[in-house]
Design a protein around this motif. Structure first.
Motif, PDB file in Angstrom:
ATOM      1  N   ARG A 151     -25.135  45.392 -10.857  1.00  0.00           N
ATOM      2  CA  ARG A 151     -25.695  45.050 -11.287  1.00  0.00           C
ATOM      3  C   ARG A 151     -25.224  44.808 -13.029  1.00  0.00           C
ATOM      4  O   ARG A 151     -25.511  44.000 -14.066  1.00  0.00           O
ATOM      5  N   GLU A 189     -23.399  42.711 -15.580  1.00  0.00           N
ATOM      6  CA  GLU A 189     -23.485  42.067 -17.466  1.00  0.00           C
ATOM      7  C   GLU A 189     -22.282  43.320 -18.174  1.00  0.00           C
ATOM      8  O   GLU A 189     -22.787  43.687 -19.372  1.00  0.00           O
ATOM      9  N   LYS A 209     -26.376  44.646 -21.629  1.00  0.00           N
ATOM     10  CA  LYS A 209     -27.911  44.863 -21.677  1.00  0.00           C
ATOM     11  C   LYS A 209     -28.533  43.378 -20.485  1.00  0.00           C
ATOM     12  O   LYS A 209     -27.686  42.770 -20.107  1.00  0.00           O
ATOM     13  N   GLY A 210     -29.583  43.656 -19.416  1.00  0.00           N
ATOM     14  CA  GLY A 210     -29.856  43.101 -18.095  1.00  0.00           C
ATOM     15  C   GLY A 210     -31.055  43.700 -18.048  1.00  0.00           C
ATOM     16  O   GLY A 210     -31.255  44.707 -18.610  1.00  0.00           O
ATOM     17  N   ARG A 211     -31.436  42.292 -16.664  1.00  0.00           N
ATOM     18  CA  ARG A 211     -32.902  43.244 -16.222  1.00  0.00           C
ATOM     19  C   ARG A 211     -32.409  43.418 -14.577  1.00  0.00           C
ATOM     20  O   ARG A 211     -31.025  42.802 -14.238  1.00  0.00           O
ATOM     21  N   ASP A 226     -30.094  48.832 -20.851  1.00  0.00           N
ATOM     22  CA  ASP A 226     -29.768  48.494 -22.519  1.00  0.00           C
ATOM     23  C   ASP A 226     -28.789  49.536 -22.785  1.00  0.00           C
ATOM     24  O   ASP A 226     -29.401  50.535 -23.718  1.00  0.00           O
TER      25      ASP A 226
END
Length: 118
Positions: free
Chosen positions: A61, A65, A69-71, A85
């Motif tokens: 994941r 990205e 940054k990401g979820r 982040d």
């Protein structure tokens, strides 16, 4: 050792092996070590993950990205369980440490401590 399960679907997300020390506090120390350094170390809302020992699905994941940054979403139900982040570099409340970039939200997961008798 710990097991982490998604609170929404109850599926296992990952295990922490004692040799890997995946779960960290805000000062990059294993969660079993709680020094009285600052309030952030005793944060009741966040679990930080050691980026050197991330589960492969979280690493994928992050790579998708481009390490920005990401979820982080549950593999099974796609519920948000955390974030990463690598851009901001936020500091803890004592201003002496930069927070680890990958975190899990405690209210979104079940943290099960395994007490193994050996």
């Amino acid at each position: 050792m710990f097991k982490i399960k998604c609170k929404k679907c109850r599926n296992l997300l990952f295990n922490e092996d004692d040799s890997k020390r995946l779960l960290l506090n805000a000062h990059n120390l294993p969660v079993t070590t709680v020094p009285d350094i600052c309030e952030t170390v005793n944060d009741e809302n966040t679990l930080y993950l050691n980026e050197e020992h991330l589960p492969s699905w979280i690493t994928l994941r992050i790579e998708a990205e481009k390490w920005s940054k990401g979820r982080i979403n549950c593999l099974h139900c796609d519920s948000r369980i955390g974030a990463f982040d690598f851009i901001s570099g936020q500091k803890c409340s004592c201003r002496s440490n930069i927070l680890p970039p990958v975190h899990i939200i405690k209210s979104k997961v079940d943290l099960i401590r395994l007490n193994l008798l050996t």
